[in-house]
Design a protein around this motif. Structure first.
Motif, short mmCIF file in Angstrom:
data_model
loop_
_atom_site.label_atom_id
_atom_site.label_comp_id
_atom_site.label_asym_id
_atom_site.label_seq_id
_atom_site.Cartn_x
_atom_site.Cartn_y
_atom_site.Cartn_z
N GLN A 79 -7.40 -24.57 32.19
CA GLN A 79 -7.04 -23.33 32.89
C GLN A 79 -7.22 -22.49 31.69
O GLN A 79 -6.19 -22.24 30.85
CB GLN A 79 -5.60 -23.32 33.47
N GLY A 80 -8.13 -21.47 31.76
CA GLY A 80 -8.17 -20.47 30.90
C GLY A 80 -9.48 -21.00 29.96
O GLY A 80 -10.18 -22.12 29.82
N GLU A 85 -4.46 -21.57 25.85
CA GLU A 85 -4.56 -20.66 27.03
C GLU A 85 -3.87 -21.40 28.21
O GLU A 85 -3.15 -21.20 29.21
CB GLU A 85 -5.62 -19.96 27.83
N ASP A 86 -4.38 -22.68 28.56
CA ASP A 86 -4.02 -23.68 29.46
C ASP A 86 -2.59 -23.88 29.30
O ASP A 86 -1.83 -23.84 30.24
CB ASP A 86 -4.77 -24.78 29.21
N ARG A 89 0.14 -21.57 30.43
CA ARG A 89 0.30 -21.35 32.10
C ARG A 89 1.23 -22.29 32.50
O ARG A 89 1.46 -22.34 33.65
CB ARG A 89 -0.92 -21.37 32.77
N ARG A 90 1.92 -23.31 31.78
CA ARG A 90 2.50 -24.29 32.18
C ARG A 90 4.12 -24.02 32.32
O ARG A 90 4.33 -22.73 32.07
CB ARG A 90 2.51 -25.58 31.26
N ASN A 128 5.33 -17.20 34.95
CA ASN A 128 4.94 -18.62 35.20
C ASN A 128 5.74 -19.02 36.66
O ASN A 128 5.65 -19.96 37.41
CB ASN A 128 5.03 -19.53 34.28
N ASP A 131 3.94 -17.65 39.75
CA ASP A 131 2.80 -18.50 40.03
C ASP A 131 3.37 -19.62 40.59
O ASP A 131 2.55 -20.03 41.84
CB ASP A 131 2.08 -18.85 38.77
#
Length: 449
Positions: A79-80, A85-86, A89-90, A128, A131
C-alpha cells in the motif's frame, strides 16, 4: 531462531513479512499466519508454483496455496510506493514491523520494536481509525492477547473515534469479540472497555447487570461477578491438566477454540438474573430460573452478531446448565448412576460445563458462603470431572429406541406438544437408566405416558 528458518519462508527471497507473523516471532510465539507484502502478488505466486486465490480484489489481498496443498501465504500488494508507506497505514506500531525477506533485516518506521520491548500498545496515526473504525475494538483485542499497557495517546484516539466502532460489519465485530475472549487478559480488558463506555454498546445486558447489587451469596455486584467469572475461567484453564486444556483448545465450531466461547459464555451466564430478580421479606435475593431465561435471551443477541447455529447452541447450553453440575454434586448420594446421567446429558460439553461451574462458585463469596461450602462444592466438581475423564472413552451415545412416527402410531396421536412431551419423557427415562431396550421403550410409552 531466525525468521528465515521457517520452512515456508526459507526459500522466499523477495517481499516483506508483515503484521502478526513478525510480532509473534519477536514475542517468541509460533504462528501459521504468514502475511507477505509485495509488489506483483500474482507474478510472485507463479514463481513459487503456488495456487493463486483472490480474497479481496478491491484491497488487493490474495492467498497462495503452496505445492503441498496444506501451507499457504497471504499476499497483499504494497500500500503506497514502498514498504515504509505501507507500514504507516497500519493500525498499531507492534503490527507495523516488517521483515525484509531478501536483506533479512527488520524495517521499523513507527517504533514498534521499542513498544514491543516495553509492552505498550500505541496507534500509528488518528486517520487510520477513520480508514477502518474496527481498529477501535481491535485495540482491546490486542490488550487482551498481549497484556500490554495502552498508551495515553491511544486512549485519547479511542475516545475520539469510539462512536464509529460499531459501524463495521457484524461478522467483523464478532471476530474481534471472540479474539478478545481468547486472550489471557480478557477479564481485565472487559473492565477497560467499560471505562470507555464501549461494553454496554457491544453487550446491552451490561446495563441491567450493573443494577443488581451484592447480596448474601455474592460479594460483588452482578456485572463484576460475571467479569470475575471470566477471570476465574482464565485461571482454571491455565492451571488445568493437559487433557482438560487439550479439550478446551479444540476448534469444534466457529473457527475459534472452545475456551474462547466458554469465556464469552461465562460473561453472559447470568444475563437472565435482572429480569428474574425478586427480594423476599427476609431480604434474600432470588433469581428463579434465571438460567433458563438467560439461555433464551442470549440467542437473539448472538444472532445479531452473526454467530453460527452451533456457536449459539454451545453458549446457550453453557448458560442453561451453569448450575447443573453443582446441583449434581450436592446430591445426598453422589453415586455412579447420578454422575453417569449427568455425563450422558452433557455429552461432549462436560469439561466446559464443570469449568464454568467452578469459576461461578469461586466468584460468589457473599457473607452466607463459607469456605466449607466452597471447598465441598469444588471437591465435588473435581470428583465429577475425574469420573468423566476416566469414563469418557467408554461412554457411547444413547441409542434412539423409538422414532417420533413410532410413538405417534403407538399412541394414536399426531404431531403435537403431547408428542414432544412423550419423547422428552422417554429420553429422561433413558438417561436415568430406567429403559434400555426398544421393548422397554414401547412399554414405557404405552403404560406411563
Amino acid at each position: 531462531m531466525n525468521i528465515k528458518d521457517d520452512f515456508v519462508l526459507k526459500n522466499i527471497n523477495e517481499g516483506y513479512l508483515v503484521g502478526g507473523a513478525v510480532r509473534d516471532f519477536l514475542m517468541g510465539k509460533t504462528t501459521v499466519d504468514r502475511d507477505i507484502a509485495i509488489l506483483g502478488a500474482e507474478e510472485f505466486a507463479k514463481k513459487i508454483n503456488g495456487t493463486f486465490i483472490v480474497l479481496d480484489e478491491e484491497n488487493k489481498i490474495y492467498r497462495v496455496v503452496l505445492e503441498d496443498k496444506i501451507n499457504y501465504l497471504d499476499i497483499s500488494e504494497l500500500q503506497g510506493g514502498n514498504i515504509e508507506e505501507d507500514l504507516l497505514r497500519r493500525d498499531f506500531t507492534i503490527n507495523a514491523i516488517a521483515y525484509d525477506l531478501k536483506k533479512e533485516e527488520f524495517v521499523d518506521v513507527t517504533g514498534g520494536l521499542n513498544d514491543l520491548k516495553n509492552g505498550v500498545l500505541r496507534h500509528i496515526k488518528d486517520e487510520n481509525f477513520e480508514d477502518d473504525p474496527l481498529r477501535v475494538l481491535r485495540a482491546f483485542r490486542f490488550i487482551s492477547v498481549t497484556g500490554f499497557e495502552m498508551a495515553e495517546e491511544l486512549k485519547t484516539a479511542i475516545n475520539k473515534y469510539k462512536h464509529l466502532a460499531f459501524n463495521p460489519s457484524k461478522e467483523r465485530i464478532m471476530y474481534e469479540l471472540l479474539k478478545l475472549f481468547g486472550g489471557k487478559n480478557a477479564s481485565k480488558t472487559l473492565i477497560l472497555m467499560d471505562e470507555f463506555g464501549l461494553l454496554e454498546k457491544l453487550v446491552p445486558y451490561v446495563t441491567e447487570m450493573k443494577k443488581v447489587p451484592p447480596n448474601t451469596h455474592h460479594h460483588l455486584d452482578l456485572f463484576h461477578h460475571v467479569v470475575e467469572t471470566v477471570r476465574n475461567i482464565e485461571e482454571l484453564y491455565e492451571n488445568s491438566s493437559d487433557s482438560v486444556k487439550q479439550h478446551l483448545d479444540q476448534i469444534d465450531f466457529g473457527g475459534f477454540s472452545r475456551i474462547n466461547h466458554l469465556k464469552l459464555a461465562g460473561f453472559l451466564h447470568d444475563i437472565g438474573k435482572y429480569s428474574t430478580w425478586t427480594i423476599e421479606e427476609n431480604g434474600r435475593h432470588r433469581f428463579i430460573k434465571h438460567d433458563d431465561v438467560g439461555a433464551k435471551m442470549c440467542v437473539p443477541f448472538l444472532r445479531s452478531l452473526k454467530f453460527s447455529k452451533k456457536q449459539i447452541e454451545y453458549i446457550s447450553c453453557m448458560i442453561k446448565n451453569h448450575i447443573y453440575p453443582s446441583n449434581v454434586v450436592a446430591a445426598p448420594d453422589l453415586n455412579e448412576k447420578v454422575m453417569m446421567r449427568y455425563l450422558r446429558k452433557m455429552e461432549n460439553n462436560v469439561i466446559d460445563n464443570i469449568v464454568l461451574a467452578k469459576a461461578d462458585r469461586l466468584s460468589a463469596r457473599g457473607e452466607a458462603i463459607t469456605e466449607e461450602i466452597i471447598n465441598n462444592n469444588l471437591n465435588g466438581l473435581d470428583k465429577l470431572l475425574n469420573f468423566y475423564l476416566e469414563k469418557r472413552e467408554t461412554i457411547k451415545p444413547l441409542p434412539k429406541l423409538l422414532s417420533g412416527y413410532e410413538v405417534m402410531e403407538l399412541k394414536g396421536i399426531k404431531q403435537s406438544p403431547e408428542l414432544g412431551n412423550i419423547i422428552k419423557a422417554l429420553n429422561e427415562a433413558q438417561l436415568n437408566g430406567e429403559i434400555n431396550t426398544k421393548e422397554e421403550a414401547i412399554e414405557f410409552v404405552l403404560l406411563k405416558c
